[in-house]
Design a protein around this motif. Sequence first.
Motif, PDB file in Angstrom:
ATOM      1  N   CYS A  89       8.464   2.120  -2.592  1.00 12.31           N
ATOM      2  CA  CYS A  89       7.661   0.932  -2.351  1.00 12.31           C
ATOM      3  C   CYS A  89       6.398   1.366  -1.647  1.00 12.31           C
ATOM      4  N   GLU A  90       5.270   0.881  -2.077  1.00 10.50           N
ATOM      5  CA  GLU A  90       4.009   1.312  -1.513  1.00 10.50           C
ATOM      6  C   GLU A  90       3.693   0.590  -0.211  1.00 10.50           C
ATOM      7  N   LYS A  91       4.461  -0.438   0.113  1.00 13.70           N
ATOM      8  CA  LYS A  91       4.157  -1.226   1.287  1.00 13.70           C
ATOM      9  C   LYS A  91       5.126  -0.942   2.418  1.00 13.70           C
ATOM     10  N   ASN A  92       4.607  -1.024   3.629  1.00 17.90           N
ATOM     11  CA  ASN A  92       5.435  -0.856   4.801  1.00 17.90           C
ATOM     12  C   ASN A  92       6.468  -1.977   4.878  1.00 17.90           C
ATOM     13  N   VAL A  93       7.626  -1.697   5.536  1.00 17.50           N
ATOM     14  CA  VAL A  93       8.628  -2.733   5.729  1.00 17.50           C
ATOM     15  C   VAL A  93       8.021  -3.944   6.426  1.00 17.50           C
ATOM     16  N   GLN A  94       7.052  -3.710   7.299  1.00 17.59           N
ATOM     17  CA  GLN A  94       6.413  -4.801   8.020  1.00 17.59           C
ATOM     18  C   GLN A  94       4.919  -4.791   7.706  1.00 17.59           C
ATOM     19  N   ASP A  95       4.579  -5.204   6.511  1.00 16.28           N
ATOM     20  CA  ASP A  95       3.201  -5.235   6.058  1.00 16.28           C
ATOM     21  C   ASP A  95       2.788  -6.685   5.861  1.00 16.28           C
ATOM     22  N   ALA A  96       2.053  -7.218   6.797  1.00 11.42           N
ATOM     23  CA  ALA A  96       1.698  -8.636   6.759  1.00 11.42           C
ATOM     24  C   ALA A  96       0.700  -8.957   5.658  1.00 11.42           C
ATOM     25  N   THR A  97       0.076  -7.930   5.053  1.00  9.06           N
ATOM     26  CA  THR A  97      -0.910  -8.181   4.009  1.00  9.06           C
ATOM     27  C   THR A  97      -0.300  -8.183   2.617  1.00  9.06           C
ATOM     28  N   TYR A  98       0.985  -7.866   2.522  1.00 13.72           N
ATOM     29  CA  TYR A  98       1.644  -7.787   1.217  1.00 13.72           C
ATOM     30  C   TYR A  98       1.777  -9.183   0.618  1.00 13.72           C
ATOM     31  N   THR A  99       1.366  -9.347  -0.659  1.00 12.99           N
ATOM     32  CA  THR A  99       1.343 -10.671  -1.275  1.00 12.99           C
ATOM     33  C   THR A  99       2.387 -10.834  -2.368  1.00 12.99           C
ATOM     34  N   GLY A 100       3.118  -9.778  -2.741  1.00 12.16           N
ATOM     35  CA  GLY A 100       4.148  -9.895  -3.762  1.00 12.16           C
ATOM     36  C   GLY A 100       5.400 -10.554  -3.203  1.00 12.16           C
ATOM     37  N   LYS A 101       6.377 -10.757  -4.067  1.00 15.06           N
ATOM     38  CA  LYS A 101       7.633 -11.352  -3.643  1.00 15.06           C
ATOM     39  C   LYS A 101       8.422 -10.338  -2.828  1.00 15.06           C
ATOM     40  N   SER A 102       8.857 -10.735  -1.658  1.00 13.97           N
ATOM     41  CA  SER A 102       9.531  -9.818  -0.749  1.00 13.97           C
ATOM     42  C   SER A 102      10.962  -9.540  -1.201  1.00 13.97           C
ATOM     43  N   ALA A 103      11.484  -8.405  -0.758  1.00 14.14           N
ATOM     44  CA  ALA A 103      12.884  -8.058  -0.982  1.00 14.14           C
ATOM     45  C   ALA A 103      13.641  -8.222   0.328  1.00 14.14           C
ATOM     46  N   LEU A 104      14.948  -8.401   0.218  1.00 10.28           N
ATOM     47  CA  LEU A 104      15.779  -8.586   1.404  1.00 10.28           C
ATOM     48  C   LEU A 104      16.876  -7.538   1.442  1.00 10.28           C
ATOM     49  N   PHE A 105      17.084  -6.983   2.613  1.00 12.22           N
ATOM     50  CA  PHE A 105      18.116  -5.990   2.843  1.00 12.22           C
ATOM     51  C   PHE A 105      18.926  -6.400   4.074  1.00 12.22           C
ATOM     52  N   LEU A 106      19.991  -5.662   4.341  1.00  7.93           N
ATOM     53  CA  LEU A 106      20.789  -5.849   5.544  1.00  7.93           C
ATOM     54  C   LEU A 106      20.681  -4.617   6.414  1.00  7.93           C
ATOM     55  N   LYS A 107      20.608  -4.836   7.709  1.00  3.11           N
ATOM     56  CA  LYS A 107      20.577  -3.743   8.681  1.00  3.11           C
ATOM     57  C   LYS A 107      21.783  -3.876   9.581  1.00  3.11           C
ATOM     58  N   GLY A 108      22.514  -2.782   9.766  1.00  2.00           N
ATOM     59  CA  GLY A 108      23.718  -2.807  10.576  1.00  2.00           C
ATOM     60  C   GLY A 108      23.437  -2.719  12.064  1.00  2.00           C
ATOM     61  N   PRO A 109      24.491  -2.827  12.891  1.00  2.00           N
ATOM     62  CA  PRO A 109      24.328  -2.704  14.342  1.00  2.00           C
ATOM     63  C   PRO A 109      23.875  -1.307  14.732  1.00  2.00           C
ATOM     64  N   LEU A 110      23.283  -1.179  15.914  1.00  2.00           N
ATOM     65  CA  LEU A 110      22.842   0.118  16.417  1.00  2.00           C
ATOM     66  C   LEU A 110      24.027   0.929  16.913  1.00  2.00           C
ATOM     67  N   THR A 111      23.947   2.244  16.717  1.00  6.08           N
ATOM     68  CA  THR A 111      24.995   3.129  17.205  1.00  6.08           C
ATOM     69  C   THR A 111      24.739   3.590  18.629  1.00  6.08           C
ATOM     70  N   GLY A 112      23.508   3.499  19.091  1.00  7.34           N
ATOM     71  CA  GLY A 112      23.121   4.206  20.301  1.00  7.34           C
ATOM     72  C   GLY A 112      22.557   5.548  19.875  1.00  7.34           C
ATOM     73  N   SER A 113      22.209   6.388  20.817  1.00  5.32           N
ATOM     74  CA  SER A 113      21.657   7.694  20.470  1.00  5.32           C
ATOM     75  C   SER A 113      22.739   8.552  19.855  1.00  5.32           C
ATOM     76  N   ALA A 114      22.580   8.866  18.595  1.00  9.18           N
ATOM     77  CA  ALA A 114      23.657   9.517  17.858  1.00  9.18           C
ATOM     78  C   ALA A 114      23.395  11.003  17.673  1.00  9.18           C
ATOM     79  N   LEU A 115      24.418  11.789  17.883  1.00  7.41           N
ATOM     80  CA  LEU A 115      24.417  13.202  17.544  1.00  7.41           C
ATOM     81  C   LEU A 115      23.253  13.961  18.159  1.00  7.41           C
ATOM     82  N   GLY A 116      22.865  13.567  19.377  1.00  6.42           N
ATOM     83  CA  GLY A 116      21.852  14.304  20.097  1.00  6.42           C
ATOM     84  C   GLY A 116      20.448  14.107  19.575  1.00  6.42           C
ATOM     85  N   THR A 117      20.218  13.130  18.692  1.00  6.98           N
ATOM     86  CA  THR A 117      18.889  12.895  18.160  1.00  6.98           C
ATOM     87  C   THR A 117      18.159  11.909  19.055  1.00  6.98           C
TER      88      THR A 117
END
Length: 269
Positions: A19-47
């Motif tokens: 997709c050429e547009k950022n997930v949060q691109d307020a200038t995007y004029t096409g029809k948006s897509a919808l996804f699901l985001k899960g809960p946060l794990t916390g800082s995982a695996l030392g990253t």
Amino acid sequence: MNKILCIVGFIMAITMFSCEKNVQDATYTGKSALFLKGPLTGSALGTSGPYTYSEINFSFSNYPSTKMDTIINLTPQVVGGVVNYDRKFTVVADSLSSVFPDEYEFISDYIIPANSFQGKLGVKIKKSRRLSTASAKLIVRVVETNDFLVNKTVNALSTSNPNTTLVTSFPITWTNQLIKPLLWNGQFGLDNFIGGYTKVKHQLILDLTPYGSTFEIFLTSTDYNNQKYQIQSILQQYVAKYNLEHPGQPLMNEDNVTPVVIARQSIPR
């Protein structure tokens, strides 16, 4: 939100989203897509974390018997632009789910508010009698609406947070049996302190240590090595005492073949 425990399926399905547009691109004029985001794990695996779960595995066996349900909070996430009016979204139980209708409940107003990229979706999962010997699996799936497209072939890697995976279907599995947390193994896993997973070791942690069901929290971080060493010490002392009191009949794992050994898991070279 209730702490989410015994996590067994920590699958980071990080695939590129074309997709050429950022997930949060307020200038995007096409029809948006919808996804699901899960809960946060916390800082995982030392990253630098935090990561989001792309699957949840939960066991009621880690809680008091009076606990009959818990809520998994998912975030409906827009890929596209914002608009100045509310948008409706829809989710369903995918046909590949193996769950009874009275074992779960969606809690949501099914709205992405005006000028927002996110909505709220709670999934209440319930303990039923059959889960003492079985598991339930609910696959929460986004459905296309007049407001949102659904990309059925790829997942989106959030460009605003590279540790966040967005999915169109989110699996939640639960049971009332002990299940292995995936993060038992790994760079900072408990296998480095007490060896490979068995249900007997898992139960000993719940019964003997001060952490009980919360031990899952610090499987994701190096900050909790002291607790892991404490778990190691407590279990080693218990097993040694048991074996001393039962000569010739050592404490066995659930297979009744291998004795319980509390030691660092050897890594083949």
